[in-house]
Motif scaffolding. Sequence first.
Motif, PDB file in Angstrom:
ATOM      1  N   SER A  26       0.844  -1.196   0.000  1.00  0.00           N
ATOM      2  CA  SER A  26       0.000   0.000   0.000  1.00  0.00           C
ATOM      3  C   SER A  26       0.881   1.249   0.000  1.00  0.00           C
ATOM      4  O   SER A  26       2.033   1.221   0.431  1.00  0.00           O
ATOM      5  N   GLY A  27       0.291   2.337  -0.477  1.00  0.00           N
ATOM      6  CA  GLY A  27       1.040   3.577  -0.673  1.00  0.00           C
ATOM      7  C   GLY A  27       1.702   4.081   0.577  1.00  0.00           C
ATOM      8  O   GLY A  27       2.844   4.546   0.546  1.00  0.00           O
ATOM      9  N   ASP A  28       1.056   3.977   1.726  1.00  0.00           N
ATOM     10  CA  ASP A  28       1.638   4.532   2.938  1.00  0.00           C
ATOM     11  C   ASP A  28       2.744   3.662   3.505  1.00  0.00           C
ATOM     12  O   ASP A  28       3.542   4.103   4.317  1.00  0.00           O
ATOM     13  N   LYS A  29       2.831   2.384   3.082  1.00  0.00           N
ATOM     14  CA  LYS A  29       3.890   1.499   3.578  1.00  0.00           C
ATOM     15  C   LYS A  29       4.987   1.269   2.533  1.00  0.00           C
ATOM     16  O   LYS A  29       5.858   0.426   2.688  1.00  0.00           O
ATOM     17  N   LEU A  30       4.919   2.066   1.464  1.00  0.00           N
ATOM     18  CA  LEU A  30       5.818   1.836   0.321  1.00  0.00           C
ATOM     19  C   LEU A  30       7.294   1.997   0.720  1.00  0.00           C
ATOM     20  O   LEU A  30       8.149   1.182   0.378  1.00  0.00           O
ATOM     21  N   PHE A  31       7.602   3.101   1.442  1.00  0.00           N
ATOM     22  CA  PHE A  31       8.989   3.348   1.829  1.00  0.00           C
ATOM     23  C   PHE A  31       9.228   2.886   3.262  1.00  0.00           C
ATOM     24  O   PHE A  31       8.325   3.038   4.091  1.00  0.00           O
ATOM     25  N   PRO A  32      10.390   2.342   3.597  1.00  0.00           N
ATOM     26  CA  PRO A  32      11.504   2.030   2.677  1.00  0.00           C
ATOM     27  C   PRO A  32      11.158   0.883   1.710  1.00  0.00           C
ATOM     28  O   PRO A  32      10.490  -0.062   2.100  1.00  0.00           O
ATOM     29  N   LEU A  33      11.615   1.015   0.497  1.00  0.00           N
ATOM     30  CA  LEU A  33      11.281   0.044  -0.540  1.00  0.00           C
ATOM     31  C   LEU A  33      11.930  -1.310  -0.241  1.00  0.00           C
ATOM     32  O   LEU A  33      13.087  -1.363   0.182  1.00  0.00           O
ATOM     33  N   ASP A  34      11.164  -2.358  -0.492  1.00  0.00           N
ATOM     34  CA  ASP A  34      11.708  -3.718  -0.374  1.00  0.00           C
ATOM     35  C   ASP A  34      12.261  -4.120  -1.749  1.00  0.00           C
ATOM     36  O   ASP A  34      11.530  -4.536  -2.636  1.00  0.00           O
ATOM     37  N   PHE A  35      13.571  -3.935  -1.913  1.00  0.00           N
ATOM     38  CA  PHE A  35      14.184  -4.151  -3.235  1.00  0.00           C
ATOM     39  C   PHE A  35      14.000  -5.575  -3.745  1.00  0.00           C
ATOM     40  O   PHE A  35      13.680  -5.797  -4.909  1.00  0.00           O
ATOM     41  N   ASP A  36      14.220  -6.554  -2.834  1.00  0.00           N
ATOM     42  CA  ASP A  36      14.131  -7.951  -3.282  1.00  0.00           C
ATOM     43  C   ASP A  36      12.744  -8.252  -3.851  1.00  0.00           C
ATOM     44  O   ASP A  36      12.612  -8.846  -4.916  1.00  0.00           O
ATOM     45  N   ARG A  37      11.729  -7.789  -3.114  1.00  0.00           N
ATOM     46  CA  ARG A  37      10.360  -8.028  -3.561  1.00  0.00           C
ATOM     47  C   ARG A  37      10.092  -7.296  -4.880  1.00  0.00           C
ATOM     48  O   ARG A  37       9.493  -7.833  -5.812  1.00  0.00           O
ATOM     49  N   GLY A  38      10.599  -6.057  -4.970  1.00  0.00           N
ATOM     50  CA  GLY A  38      10.407  -5.265  -6.181  1.00  0.00           C
ATOM     51  C   GLY A  38      11.013  -5.952  -7.394  1.00  0.00           C
ATOM     52  O   GLY A  38      10.387  -6.074  -8.447  1.00  0.00           O
ATOM     53  N   LEU A  47       3.632  10.362  -2.240  1.00  0.00           N
ATOM     54  CA  LEU A  47       4.832  11.202  -2.233  1.00  0.00           C
ATOM     55  C   LEU A  47       6.084  10.317  -2.189  1.00  0.00           C
ATOM     56  O   LEU A  47       6.190   9.423  -1.355  1.00  0.00           O
ATOM     57  N   VAL A  48       7.013  10.582  -3.096  1.00  0.00           N
ATOM     58  CA  VAL A  48       8.253   9.792  -3.133  1.00  0.00           C
ATOM     59  C   VAL A  48       9.145  10.224  -1.966  1.00  0.00           C
ATOM     60  O   VAL A  48       9.302  11.413  -1.707  1.00  0.00           O
ATOM     61  N   ASP A  49       9.740   9.225  -1.284  1.00  0.00           N
ATOM     62  CA  ASP A  49      10.626   9.525  -0.162  1.00  0.00           C
ATOM     63  C   ASP A  49      12.026   9.837  -0.695  1.00  0.00           C
ATOM     64  O   ASP A  49      12.827   8.964  -1.004  1.00  0.00           O
ATOM     65  N   VAL A  50      12.281  11.129  -0.793  1.00  0.00           N
ATOM     66  CA  VAL A  50      13.531  11.603  -1.401  1.00  0.00           C
ATOM     67  C   VAL A  50      14.746  11.137  -0.598  1.00  0.00           C
ATOM     68  O   VAL A  50      15.773  10.752  -1.163  1.00  0.00           O
ATOM     69  N   ASP A  51      14.641  11.170   0.708  1.00  0.00           N
ATOM     70  CA  ASP A  51      15.796  10.807   1.530  1.00  0.00           C
ATOM     71  C   ASP A  51      16.151   9.331   1.386  1.00  0.00           C
ATOM     72  O   ASP A  51      17.323   8.963   1.394  1.00  0.00           O
ATOM     73  N   PHE A  52      15.108   8.509   1.252  1.00  0.00           N
ATOM     74  CA  PHE A  52      15.381   7.092   1.025  1.00  0.00           C
ATOM     75  C   PHE A  52      16.244   6.906  -0.221  1.00  0.00           C
ATOM     76  O   PHE A  52      17.255   6.195  -0.200  1.00  0.00           O
ATOM     77  N   TRP A  53      15.848   7.579  -1.267  1.00  0.00           N
ATOM     78  CA  TRP A  53      16.601   7.422  -2.511  1.00  0.00           C
ATOM     79  C   TRP A  53      18.000   8.015  -2.425  1.00  0.00           C
ATOM     80  O   TRP A  53      18.945   7.513  -3.031  1.00  0.00           O
ATOM     81  N   THR A  54      18.140   9.096  -1.702  1.00  0.00           N
ATOM     82  CA  THR A  54      19.457   9.704  -1.565  1.00  0.00           C
ATOM     83  C   THR A  54      20.442   8.690  -0.984  1.00  0.00           C
ATOM     84  O   THR A  54      21.591   8.614  -1.390  1.00  0.00           O
TER      85      THR A  54
END
Lengths: 576, 354, 353
Positions: free
Chosen positions: C189-201, C330-337
Amino acid sequence: MKPRAWSSVLLLTPAGLLLAAFFIAPIGQFLQQGFLDREGGFTLSHALRLREAGTYADVMWTSLTISFWVTVFSILSGYPAAYVLANADRRGKGFWALFILLPFWSSFLVRTFAWIVILGRQGPVNAALLAAGISDRPQELLYSWGAVIIGMTNVLVPFAILTMVGVMERIDKTLMTAAGTLGARPVQAFFRIYLPLSMPGVTAAALLVFITALGFFMAPALLGSARETMITQLIIQQVSDLVNWHFAAILCLLLLAASLILFAVFDRLVGVSALSGTASLETGRQARSGANHAAYAISAAIGDALAAVAEMLGLSPPRTAGLALRTRIWAMFVVLFLVAPLLLLVPVSFTGNTYLSWPPVNPGLRWYSQVLTSPAWLSAAARSFIVALATAAVTVAIAVPAAFAFLRLSGRSASAAFALLISPLLVPRMVIAVSLFYVFAQLGLVGTATGLVIGHAIIALPYVFIAVIAVLKTYDRRLDQAAASLGASPLRTARHVTLPVISAGIISAALFAFIISLDELNIALFAAGGLQSTLPKMMWDEATLQFSPLLAAASTLVLAIMSAVVLLAARLRSSV
Amino acid sequence: MSQPKLDIIGITKRYGHATALEPTSLAVEAGEFMTLLGPSGSGKTTLLMMIAGLTEPSGGVIRLDGSDITALPAYRRNIGVVFQNYALFPHLTVAENVAFPLRMRRQSDDAIRSAVARALDLVRLPHLAARLPRELSGGQQQRVAFARAIVFEPEIVLMDEPLGALDKRLRDELKLEIRRLHRDLGTTIVYVTHDQEEAMLLSDRICLMNNARIEQLDLPTALYERPKTRFAAEFVGESNILTGRVEPAGIVAGGLHLPTAHLSLLPGPGAEASVLIRPERIALGATGERGLAMTGIVTEVIGLGGTRRLVVRVNDAIELTVLTFSGDKPVAAGETVSLTVAAEDIVPLASGKP
Amino acid sequence: MKTKGKLTRRSLLVAGSAGLSALAMPAIIRAQTKRKIVVRDLGIGSSFMDAYGRPFTEATGIEVQPVTGANDPFGQIKQMVQTRTYTWDMSIVSRQIANQLAADGAGYLEPLNIDAAPGWKALPDMFRSPVYAGNDVVATVLGYRTDTVKTPPKSWADFFDTKKIPGRRAMRRSPVDTLEQALLADGVSGDKLFPLDFDRGFRKLDAVRKDIGVWWTSGAQSTQLLQSGEVDMCPTWNGRAQAAIKSGAPVAIMWNQSLWQSEGWVILKGGPNADLCREFIKFALAPERQAVFAAATGYGPTIPDAVSKMDPAVAKTLPTHPDNRAGAILVDVDFWTQTREVATERFNRWVVG
């Protein structure tokens, strides 16, 4: 003999200095980065990354297989065209040469880009397939292995043709007739006599195509899917997106090693001199001994195999007197294939659409007016022309004395001089470009005209050197003797006799450098945009970032200018 | 005796271990037409190029009018050269080609114009002055090359097989032209050829060369009639050469006794020696002259237009070539004929190296 | 023929020497210290020059030279600052890239120091940082052809369902956006998106890998893919999909689950024209100017007031319109940084495999 040796050294000095300072040293300095850590200590960690998950090995393998198939298709389609060109009469030669040279001289990028339109879902190929009822829905031709192979082959066939023509033109045509009188059927005569004799040209063409293809990035980037990623794309990514010099150096080393291994194999089989299309070069003589027999044995074996296949299929090979219709038709197809992308961009450039599309609609000149009123395009064009002129001047000024010196040398020193001067040909351009970028960044030369001229001169030098040697070899030394006997001192002989007689050849060599520079993207690639752009860099940005018909308009303009230059050169050559 | 125009003393050329010319001496008189004749590789072109200054000698001295020019570069020698392929400058017109040596000597435009006109008149090409070399026929190019080589009035003109690239008819025509020009101009000419007919027709003297040295230096007639060596005999004209043992009045070969009038040229009795008999000096039928008379069987008759060549077998041991005129009494193969040779025409040859 | 050849040769020589002397020209131009800035913009038609460039030059006399550059020009800016070759003076970049450039080493961006400017004060906090001034809001959406896609997709799950909606697909050749889409499609769901689970993605991406015909690398390319009908569906930035719609192509936008982030102005650290760039940014942070830019590009303005200066019909097409922002994440900018470099390496390896 002593003063002569000294003057040879003197004549080779400019070339040597240029290559030492801006070719050998930068590449050495850059590749070294692959084994240094942040503190400058030795490390193998970057090199060991190559093993990671097999990606880099996979990409290298993809690069090799794509290059291999491009080489195969280039040789197969180029051979008959080269045969027709080599055996045509004077007028026919002019006709064929024009259609083969025009694509040769026109931008790699433009020709690659055109395939996006040609192979597109709505493009002419799909339209034809639908109209002919061959398929009921548009085929997905673009962004595929096939598209990459087609695009790259299209760009490299002219290289193959011109390399093979050089050798074929020296084959004595009466040999085929002689074989006929000795009882060989035309098929046999072709495969047993002509093909083996033309093999040095074929192998040289294959090497040139293979090495060039290995360093490609435009076609896979524009026409391929992710699967067709080639090693040069990864290098660009490391340099411009990730700014990881260390790993970029490792990838460059990998690419360089692959090229050099290919070259070494070629040198063992055929000898370096076949590259220049002048088999009688001094350096070739040593390589011509044992190894060459192996090359002939291989080519004879291939020839016999092909002969058997051809006879089974009942193919008629080219006849000796006159050219077989079938060969001509094949050559026509090849020429059409070469010219099609160029011709197609012309109508696209007049489209009124805001995006690349086929067929063009609401024809107008809006894209032309955009190009011609854009300060960025105009300054890039001006810059490219100035850089190309300077590159031509610098390269000729360096290559002419070097060629004179080379022809005076013999034995080992001749081999060494030849190897040095053609060495930039064997190093993938991207490796040169990244190395120079690395060094230029420290010297503040990135994006400057001086930096571009130096980079382009390095890349153009081998071509110009080989072209000048060819010119000098046809020059009759007795003209110099005659001038001396008539009272002309060596200096006046050079001024009044030698230089005027070879000037046409020198001018076409200069033209070679001019056009190489005008089409050179690698060196300018990393100096991002801005007013310091060059024409190819603008076009590359346009092709990768904008996708508008503006590129077609710009390409058409460049093509028109290039054609004018080529025709002018042809005129110059025939008038002198 | 007057000083020779060109005096070559012990000149030699070596390339590494290979010798292109053994030490050679040769003197050419003023106004003389000297031909260097020989097969390819005999050293004649090397000698010519050294005279021109285009090849550096490994040793020896060259004097022109008494002064040493050995170290002088070609462009200061004032020697005209006509090259084998003419070496006309392809980017210059005929007139510009001819004017070239005068321009190099910085003569005035007027002087150049009139000298060029005169030179082109001399070779009968004034109408082609504005053409480029590639627009001319081979013969015309040859004439331009000649005009260019003489226009600056050189001390000597050297010609390196100037007719080599032309067909026979043109060659015959130009041979006569060269002879005329030599006579008219009185220039000293050193001429290289491998064609003995050309040499015979043109030369005051012929320097026959072989194996990087001079084989025989002589008048054309002397070279033909009194060749000193087997090589000279065979290279110049057709020849029958018979080898046998020396007897008091001649030699014995194939059971025939061959008396010669040139006894002084023979080695002592018992030695082996060869003699030359020119085919046209063998007469059909008995002439009663003092010399050799024999009979033989005609094995072959070859018509050559104006002449006829017979091969006659004598004593089943010797084959002689005989040259007769077509107008003579016809002879058929298989016929037996009698032959006569004057003792004067039996010429002893030096064996091997002199 | 001959004289012609000679003439041409001579003129070539003349041209050559003219070219050589012209080589020295750039130095002369530089010496004149013309007031000019080079700005990397988004390259959407003439939107940048119409909204900002030309009005700025008219107002100040400072010339503006727009250039196009690759998306997320992190490497390029880093390189220019490192090598001190300022081919650009300033750039528009995503918030995430701005943060990353500021955080890397000693930082590659010039502090803006324009706190007193009215435009800066009008900017909501979420759109500004000491080195960054937000210009527009971008939503990553799904664009699709209405002529070939019969059932309009309603969510990323639909896009990943190749059986339900057949058709040729393209995706962005980047882990950013792509992994979010995969995870959303996989039911996160959108509110649990970040931090992204790369393996699942990446697992989810594995499932559709063979159906992705094209991996696009530039925004314009995604527009071209949709315009020409080369693909039927393509996740892209809303402005890029809007451009295809504007050109008359049968394309529609799926706004549900759109991924929000902002883009804004940054100045390259230590550049020679930093002060001119500050002037430019102050000028650009105006509702009237942003309104023109938003209308031309389809990207939402960062200054709330700008919407009131726009045609309501056009405002409806912006990501900031209430209808469109309803399902936005909203994309979590800090996560991506923190993760971008690692993710990019992994994605690059995955995509060629």
